[in-house]
Design a protein around this motif. Structure first.
Motif, PDB file in Angstrom:
ATOM      1  N   ILE A  84       0.834  -1.202   0.000  1.00  0.00           N
ATOM      2  CA  ILE A  84       0.000   0.000   0.000  1.00  0.00           C
ATOM      3  C   ILE A  84       0.871   1.256   0.000  1.00  0.00           C
ATOM      4  N   VAL A  85       1.978   1.217   0.776  1.00  0.00           N
ATOM      5  CA  VAL A  85       2.915   2.350   0.796  1.00  0.00           C
ATOM      6  C   VAL A  85       3.431   2.633  -0.611  1.00  0.00           C
ATOM      7  N   LYS A  86       3.875   1.583  -1.306  1.00  0.00           N
ATOM      8  CA  LYS A  86       4.420   1.749  -2.660  1.00  0.00           C
ATOM      9  C   LYS A  86       3.359   2.259  -3.620  1.00  0.00           C
ATOM     10  N   GLU A  87       2.158   1.706  -3.537  1.00  0.00           N
ATOM     11  CA  GLU A  87       1.068   2.134  -4.411  1.00  0.00           C
ATOM     12  C   GLU A  87       0.690   3.590  -4.140  1.00  0.00           C
ATOM     13  N   ALA A  88       0.648   3.972  -2.867  1.00  0.00           N
ATOM     14  CA  ALA A  88       0.321   5.361  -2.517  1.00  0.00           C
ATOM     15  C   ALA A  88       1.383   6.314  -3.049  1.00  0.00           C
ATOM     16  N   LEU A  89       2.654   5.938  -2.928  1.00  0.00           N
ATOM     17  CA  LEU A  89       3.740   6.775  -3.453  1.00  0.00           C
ATOM     18  C   LEU A  89       3.648   6.900  -4.970  1.00  0.00           C
ATOM     19  N   ASN A  90       3.288   5.826  -5.648  1.00  0.00           N
ATOM     20  CA  ASN A  90       3.127   5.891  -7.103  1.00  0.00           C
ATOM     21  C   ASN A  90       2.051   6.894  -7.496  1.00  0.00           C
ATOM     22  N   LYS A  91       0.989   6.976  -6.684  1.00  0.00           N
ATOM     23  CA  LYS A  91      -0.117   7.889  -6.999  1.00  0.00           C
ATOM     24  C   LYS A  91       0.306   9.346  -6.864  1.00  0.00           C
ATOM     25  N   ILE A  92       1.306   9.633  -6.026  1.00  0.00           N
ATOM     26  CA  ILE A  92       1.721  11.031  -5.816  1.00  0.00           C
ATOM     27  C   ILE A  92       3.143  11.284  -6.329  1.00  0.00           C
TER      28      ILE A  92
END
Length: 359
Positions: free
Chosen positions: A327-335
Motif C-alpha cells: 500500500i505504501v508503494k502504491e500510494a507513493l506511485n499515486k503522488i
C-alpha cells in the motif's frame, strides 16, 4: 443467426480500381469506396467501418499519411495498404509506426486480398472482444472492491465495540480475572482490526483522486506516533523534522505512508530488546520532502528486500497482512513519490522516501 457482412472501405484516386474492387468483392463484403482521403474520412464519420484499404500513391494525401491521421480518432478499423514495389521506404515507415496491419502489392491478387481482409476482420473482432472483456473485468473488479470495502466497513463497527469492552474491563480491574481469556480476545480483536484497516486503506488508495492540502509534518508524525505507539510504549522516538516552506500534498496518502512505516518500525522491534529506538528525520522544502525512518529492530534479509513491496508478501517472521508496504508503494506511485530501503538483519531497517511538493 446470420452474420452481417464485413464493412470494408477502399480508398483510391483511380476510379477504375474502385470499380474493379467493388466488382470482385461485393458478394463477400459490404463495400464502401472513396476517391480521396477526404472522402474516405467522411465515410468513417458516418459508418462503422471494420477494415480500411488505402492506396499509397494518392496525390493529396498518401495512404500512409491518411492512416497516421486517423490513428487516434479511429483506432479500431484494421488498415491494409496497397503499394507498389517502389514504395518500400513509406511502407517501412508505416509498419514501424504501427499504422498498418498488412500491405498488398499492386496489382493485387484477388485470393490474397480476400484472405487479408478476412484476417484483418478477425483481428478487428479480437480487438473489440478484448476491449469488452477488459471493461467487463474492470466492472467486476470494481464491484468486488466495493463489496470488500462494504463488508470490511460493516465488520469494523462491532469489532470496535469488542475492543471498547476490553478497555472497560481493564478500567474496572477485571482484565486478569479470567486467566488469559481477555488477553486472547484483545489480541485477536486487534489483529482483525489491523487487517480490516489495511483492506480499507487499499481500497481507498485505489479509488481516491489526489487532493492536495497543506501538510504540517510535525503535527502529522506526532499523530501517527500517538495512534500506533499504544502497542509498545517502550519504543523511543527521536524526531528531527525541519519544514522550511509550506508543503502541499495528498494528506490521505501521506498519512497512509507514514502510518504504515511507523507502525512497522514499532511492530518489528526485537521482543527481547531493551532499547527500542525509531529515528524519524524529515527535511521539507520548496521542492520536496525527504523522509527517513530508521529502527533498530529485527531487520530484513537481503533476499527479501526486493520482494517486500509485493502484494501479500510475508517473510517467516512477518506479523502483518503482507499489504502494508504494498500500500505504501502504491500510494507513493499515486503522488509521484519514491522509496528505497536498506536493512541489516538483527540491526534494523531504514526507509527513505521522497515526496514532491505539489505547491
Amino acid at each position: 443467426m446470420t452474420r452481417s457482412p464485413v464493412k470494408v472501405l477502399y480508398i483510391d484516386d483511380e476510379e477504375n480500381n474502385l470499380l474493379a474492387f467493388k466488382a470482385s468483392f461485393r458478394r463477400q463484403y459490404e463495400i464502401y469506396t472513396a476517391i480521396s482521403a477526404a472522402e474516405g474520412l467522411k465515410v468513417l464519420e458516418n459508418l462503422p467501418v471494420e477494415v480500411i484499404i488505402a492506396d499509397q500513391k494518392m496525390p493529396e494525401t498518401t495512404g500512409v499519411e491518411f492512416f497516421k491521421s486517423i490513428a487516434h480518432t479511429y483506432p479500431d478499423p484494421i488498415r491494409i495498404l496497397l503499394t507498389g514495389y517502389t514504395d518500400i521506404a513509406a511502407l517501412a515507415d508505416a509498419i514501424n509506426h504501427g499504422d498498418i496491419y498488412r500491405y498488398i502489392t499492386k496489382p493485387w491478387n484477388d485470393l490474397e486480398l480476400h484472405n487479408s481482409i478476412k484476417n484483418a476482420h478477425d483481428a478487428y473482432k479480437s480487438k473489440i472482444d478484448l476491449r469488452n472483456k477488459i471493461k467487463e473485468l474492470e466492472k467486476t473488479n470494481d464491484e468486488l472492491n466495493r463489496f470488500i470495502y462494504s463488508i470490511s466497513h460493516e465488520l469494523r463497527a462491532p469489532l470496535v465495540s469488542v475492543i471498547g469492552i476490553v478497555n472497560l474491563v481493564k478500567m474496572e480491574g477485571l482484565y486478569n480475572s479470567s486467566g488469559e481469556y481477555w488477553e486472547l480476545i484483545e489480541s485477536c480483536s486487534n489483529k482483525l482490526d489491523y487487517y480490516i484497516q489495511k483492506t480499507l486503506q487499499y481500497y481507498k488508495n485505489n479509488k481516491n483522486i489526489s487532493e492536495n492540502s497543506p501538510i504540517n509534518f510535525k503535527t502529522l508524525v506526532d499523530e501517527m506516533i500517538d495512534l500506533y505507539a499504544y502497542s509498545d510504549r517502550d519504543t523511543q522516538f527521536n524526531l528531527n523534522i525541519n519544514q522550511t516552506h509550506p508543503f502541499m500534498g495528498d494528506s490521505f496518502r501521506i498519512e497512509v505512508i507514514l502510518g504504515n512505516l511507523i507502525s512497522n518500525a514499532i511492530k518489528y522491534q526485537k521482543e527481547s530488546g531493551h532499547h527500542k529506538v525509531v529515528d524519524i528525520s524529515i527535511e521539507a522544502n520548496l521542492l520536496s520532502a525527504e523522509i527517513s525512518i530508521t529502527d533498530n529492530g529485527l531487520g530484513i534479509l537481503n533476499e527479501h528486500l526486493e520482494k517486500i513491496f509485493t502484494q501479500f508478501f510475508k517473510a517467516k517472521n512477518n506479523k502483518g497482512s503482507g499489504l502494508g508496504l504494498f500500500i505504501v508503494k502504491e500510494a507513493l506511485n499515486k503522488i509521484d513519490g519514491k522509496i528505497s530501503v536498506s536493512s541489516s538483519l538483527n540491526h534494523g531497517t531504514t526507509f527513505k522516501i521522497t515526496i514532491p511538493n505539489a505547491k
